[in-house]
Design an enzyme around this catalytic site. Structure first.
Site: not given
Ligand code: PRP
Ligand code: URA
Length: 212
Positions: A107, A203, A111
């Site tokens: 993400r 996270d 944005t």
């Molecule tokens: C987190 C999570 C999802 C996403 C969810 O990943 O594991 O993939 O955010 O958010 P959304 O529903 O608003 O799209 P992140 O983008 O933080 O990446 P990561 O797993 O590499 O930390």
């Molecule tokens: N991604 C995460 O890892 N945690 C949240 O709460 C939302 C998005």
């Protein structure tokens, strides 16, 4: 929140117990990882109730019988990188022969829009039941895009599993892909101004991989 016929909340006291552990900010990386894996396994048990099956003939020590087994080559698991990786082993412990694909999305912190950076899927994935996994369904942007990518490659039987979901994410995914069965173990209250789920667990990727 409106009820969606394609959304199932897999509520169970054992899952609730494990959710309390992963929500705790003091839970260390080792235990966090273990419990994510255990929850994924419990959720897979329930969400694969309609797994494709086939009949086989088995010789017991006493006679020949026809038995039902999971259909060969019928399942693919697709984690959304990174955090989805934490759920794969739990599902593989029930379906050791499943194929695993990977979709890389992160993400954008400003944005909150998902950015694609990787996609490698098993051959003939379009013939399989595909379970997309990610512990967090927040705005729903990542899940919606991952499912789009799979549909573009011809997948028709897609499921999505998240451990913790926000109402915003459930709405977005359920409405964008009404044909996809969505399994979550809990529906949390809402998102904060940074797109984090409340109460959530923080996270998920950072907590699984110990990157913060
Ligand atoms: C987190 C999570 C999802 C996403 C969810 O990943 O594991 O993939 O955010 O958010 P959304 O529903 O608003 O799209 P992140 O983008 O933080 O990446 P990561 O797993 O590499 O930390
Ligand atoms: N991604 C995460 O890892 N945690 C949240 O709460 C939302 C998005």
């Amino acid at each position: 929140m409106k009820e969606y016929s394609n959304v199932q909340i897999l509520d169970h006291p054992l899952i609730r117990h494990k959710l309390a552990i992963i929500r705790k900010k003091d839970t260390d990386t080792k235990q966090f990882r273990e419990v994510i894996k255990e929850i994924a396994m419990l959720m897979a048990y329930e969400s694969f109730k309609d797994v494709p099956t086939q009949e086989i003939v088995v010789e017991t020590p006493l006679e020949t019988t026809t038995q039902t087994v999971v259909k060969e080559n019928s399942i693919a698991i697709v984690p959304i990188l990174r955090a989805g990786l934490g759920m794969v082993d739990g599902i593989l412990s029930l379906f050791p022969a499943a194929k695993v694909g990977h979709i890389g999305l992160y993400r954008d912190e400003e944005t909150l829009e998902p950015q694609e950076y990787y996609c490698k899927l098993p051959t003939n994935i379009e013939e399989k039941v595909v379970m997309v996994v990610d512990p967090m369904l927040a705005t729903g942007g990542s899940a919606v895009d991952a499912v789009k990518m799979l549909k573009k490659r011809g997948c028709k039987n897609i499921k999505f599993m998240a451990i913790i979901a926000a109402p915003e994410g459930v709405k977005k995914l359920a409405e964008a892909h009404p044909d996809v069965k969505i399994y979550v173990s809990t529906l949390d209250r809402c998102l904060n101004e940074h797109g984090y789920i409340l109460p959530g667990l923080g996270d998920a990727g950072d907590r699984i991989f110990g990157t913060k």
